[in-house]
Structures are given as structure tokens and as C-alpha cells.
Design a protein around this motif. Structure first.
Motif, mmCIF file in Angstrom:
data_model
loop_
_atom_site.group_PDB
_atom_site.id
_atom_site.type_symbol
_atom_site.label_atom_id
_atom_site.label_comp_id
_atom_site.label_asym_id
_atom_site.label_seq_id
_atom_site.Cartn_x
_atom_site.Cartn_y
_atom_site.Cartn_z
ATOM 1 N N ASN A 1 -1.400 5.335 1.276
ATOM 2 C CA ASN A 1 -0.695 6.542 1.715
ATOM 3 C C ASN A 1 0.356 6.880 0.658
ATOM 4 O O ASN A 1 0.392 6.263 -0.402
ATOM 5 C CB ASN A 1 -0.085 6.343 3.113
ATOM 6 N N ARG A 2 1.224 7.831 0.951
ATOM 7 C CA ARG A 2 2.216 8.254 -0.047
ATOM 8 C C ARG A 2 3.196 7.132 -0.382
ATOM 9 O O ARG A 2 3.626 6.994 -1.510
ATOM 10 C CB ARG A 2 2.983 9.468 0.471
ATOM 11 N N ARG A 3 3.559 6.328 0.612
ATOM 12 C CA ARG A 3 4.519 5.253 0.373
ATOM 13 C C ARG A 3 3.867 4.049 -0.315
ATOM 14 O O ARG A 3 4.452 3.427 -1.189
ATOM 15 C CB ARG A 3 5.150 4.822 1.694
ATOM 16 N N TYR A 4 2.668 3.699 0.132
ATOM 17 C CA TYR A 4 1.928 2.569 -0.442
ATOM 18 C C TYR A 4 0.672 3.122 -1.102
ATOM 19 O O TYR A 4 -0.417 3.106 -0.514
ATOM 20 C CB TYR A 4 1.586 1.536 0.629
ATOM 21 N N THR A 5 0.835 3.587 -2.331
ATOM 22 C CA THR A 5 -0.251 4.297 -3.014
ATOM 23 C C THR A 5 -1.443 3.405 -3.358
ATOM 24 O O THR A 5 -2.524 3.902 -3.607
ATOM 25 C CB THR A 5 0.275 4.959 -4.297
ATOM 26 N N TYR A 6 -1.234 2.092 -3.369
ATOM 27 C CA TYR A 6 -2.347 1.171 -3.618
ATOM 28 C C TYR A 6 -2.849 0.530 -2.336
ATOM 29 O O TYR A 6 -3.654 -0.383 -2.366
ATOM 30 C CB TYR A 6 -1.928 0.078 -4.614
ATOM 31 N N GLY A 7 -2.339 0.975 -1.220
ATOM 32 C CA GLY A 7 -2.760 0.429 0.062
ATOM 33 C C GLY A 7 -1.946 -0.782 0.466
ATOM 34 O O GLY A 7 -0.847 -1.007 -0.043
ATOM 35 N N TYR A 8 -2.512 -1.566 1.344
ATOM 36 C CA TYR A 8 -1.796 -2.695 1.943
ATOM 37 C C TYR A 8 -2.447 -4.039 1.612
ATOM 38 O O TYR A 8 -2.223 -5.022 2.300
ATOM 39 C CB TYR A 8 -1.741 -2.524 3.459
ATOM 40 N N VAL A 9 -3.244 -4.065 0.567
ATOM 41 C CA VAL A 9 -3.969 -5.298 0.246
ATOM 42 C C VAL A 9 -3.045 -6.449 -0.130
ATOM 43 O O VAL A 9 -3.435 -7.606 -0.051
ATOM 44 C CB VAL A 9 -5.016 -5.074 -0.871
ATOM 45 N N ARG A 10 -1.808 -6.164 -0.510
ATOM 46 C CA ARG A 10 -0.863 -7.226 -0.863
ATOM 47 C C ARG A 10 -0.338 -7.958 0.370
ATOM 48 O O ARG A 10 0.447 -8.890 0.249
ATOM 49 C CB ARG A 10 0.312 -6.658 -1.663
ATOM 50 N N ALA A 11 -0.757 -7.543 1.551
ATOM 51 C CA ALA A 11 -0.334 -8.242 2.771
ATOM 52 C C ALA A 11 -0.740 -9.704 2.726
ATOM 53 O O ALA A 11 -0.069 -10.562 3.302
ATOM 54 C CB ALA A 11 -0.931 -7.554 3.996
ATOM 55 N N GLU A 12 -1.833 -10.010 2.013
ATOM 56 C CA GLU A 12 -2.264 -11.409 1.885
ATOM 57 C C GLU A 12 -1.212 -12.249 1.172
ATOM 58 O O GLU A 12 -1.040 -13.427 1.469
ATOM 59 C CB GLU A 12 -3.587 -11.499 1.124
ATOM 60 N N ASP A 13 -0.500 -11.645 0.213
ATOM 61 C CA ASP A 13 0.545 -12.383 -0.493
ATOM 62 C C ASP A 13 1.660 -12.783 0.468
ATOM 63 O O ASP A 13 2.174 -13.901 0.410
ATOM 64 C CB ASP A 13 1.116 -11.537 -1.635
#
Length: 196
Positions: free
Chosen positions: A80-92
Motif C-alpha cells: 500500500n502507500r505506507r508499505y510500498t513493498y508489502g508486509y513480507v518483512r513480518a517474518e523478520d
């Protein structure tokens, strides 16, 4: 996001791999939960602090499925506009939570082992302790194989790392056998030393 009118391309591969990751996590949670429950019964029955440490590790490993599951669910969300690369870093972030859970279980196990070294207490039912150690190894190895294979297939470094950790805990389960053997030959310190 890529766009296609081909019906074969309608299933999002990330969503599909997240479902596979979630399935592996829930199976891991169940497998390690059953393993820890069986071991906990023997801990109460025998008073083995080495087995207590192994049981706590299995409980911690089972609980690590929860932050990883949350990461897989959050990771499905589109950019989205805030997380332009998505939320895949949630794993970190899930990895940080996993390290915290493991650290807490290690501190508790270490404290109990030191207490037992200072204030010795006899360990009974050594055959049951040895059997519970083998159950711990088998449960951890089954979970490790599942997590590693699924993690590699879907490209989840966190799931692979969690599987490798479960495998290591399987070998520490076998160390409980050494502690039980030491107690059997008269070395009462062997059980808390292995627990430590």
C-alpha cells in the motif's frame, strides 16, 4: 501486481505458499504440543530437571508457531502507500519474537538446573525419563523435517531456521539419556548438569 486473464494464474503463489506454511506451523504446534505433554507427565512423575529443560524447550518451540503464523497471515497483505513493498518483512519480526521465547525458556531451565545442583533431589523412574527423551527426539525431528522442507519449498527463511532449531532440540533431548544414565550409575549431579 501482475495481471492475467488466464484461470491458471488466478491463484496467488504467495497466498498458496502462506497456506502451506500455516499448515506446517499448525502441524508443528500439534506435534510438539503432544511431545511436550507426554514429557511433562514424566517430569512430574520423575523429578528430572534435565527432562524439564527439554520439555520447556519443546513448549517454547511449539509456541514459536504462533508468531510465525501471524507473520504468514500479515505477509499476505498487499503493498500500500505506507508499505510500498508489502508486509513480507513480518517474518523478520516473528524471528525476534521466536528468539525471545527461546531465551526465556533457556533462562527458566537454567535457573531450575542451578537450583537442583545447589539443592540435590533424587530422580526416579529413569526408564520413563529415557523413554521421554526418545519421544522428545522423535517429535523434534519430525517437526524439523516438516518445517525445513516446507520452508525451503516456499522460500521462508524463518520456517527453515525454526526447523533447524527443532532439530538441535532433538539432539538435546538425547542428552537427557546421558543424564539418566549418569544417575543410574550413581552420579546424582548428571541430571541437573544435563539440564543446565
Amino acid at each position: 501486481a501482475p495481471h492475467s486473464h488466464d484461470s491458471a494464474d488466478k491463484v496467488d503463489s504467495a497466498l498458496e505458499s502462506s497456506r502451506e506454511g500455516l499448515r506446517a506451523l499448525w502441524l508443528s504446534l500439534g506435534g510438539l504440543g503432544i511431545t511436550a505433554l507426554l514429557q511433562a507427565v514424566v517430569v512430574v512423575w520423575s523429578g528430572s530437571v534435565a527432562l524439564l529443560g527439554d520439555t520447556l524447550h519443546n513448549i517454547a518451540d511449539a509456541l514459536t508457531a504462533l508468531p510465525l503464523a501471524l507473520a504468514f497471515i500479515v505477509g499476505r497483505r498487499p503493498a500500500n502507500r505506507r508499505y510500498t513493498y508489502g508486509y513480507v518483512r513480518a517474518e523478520d519480526l516473528a524471528g525476534i519474537a521466536i528468539v525471545a521465547v527461546i531465551a526465556i525458556s533457556a533462562i527458566v531451565a537454567g535457573y531450575e538446573a542451578v537450583e537442583r545442583l545447589i539443592h540435590p533431589h533424587p530422580v526416579s523412574h529413569l526408564g520413563a525419563v529415557a523413554a521421554a527423551a526418545i519421544v522428545g527426539f522423535l517429535g523434534n525431528e519430525a517437526v524439523a523435517r516438516l518445517r525445513i522442507s516446507v520452508g525451503r519449498r516456499i522460500g521462508s527463511a524463518a520456517l527453515v531456521a525454526d526447523g533447524l532449531h527443532a532439530r538441535t532440540d532433538g539432539f538435546t533431548s538425547l542428552a537427557v539419556l546421558v543424564g539418566a544414565g549418569g544417575v543410574a550409575v550413581g552420579w546424582s549431579w548428571a541430571d541437573p548438569a544435563i539440564g543446565l
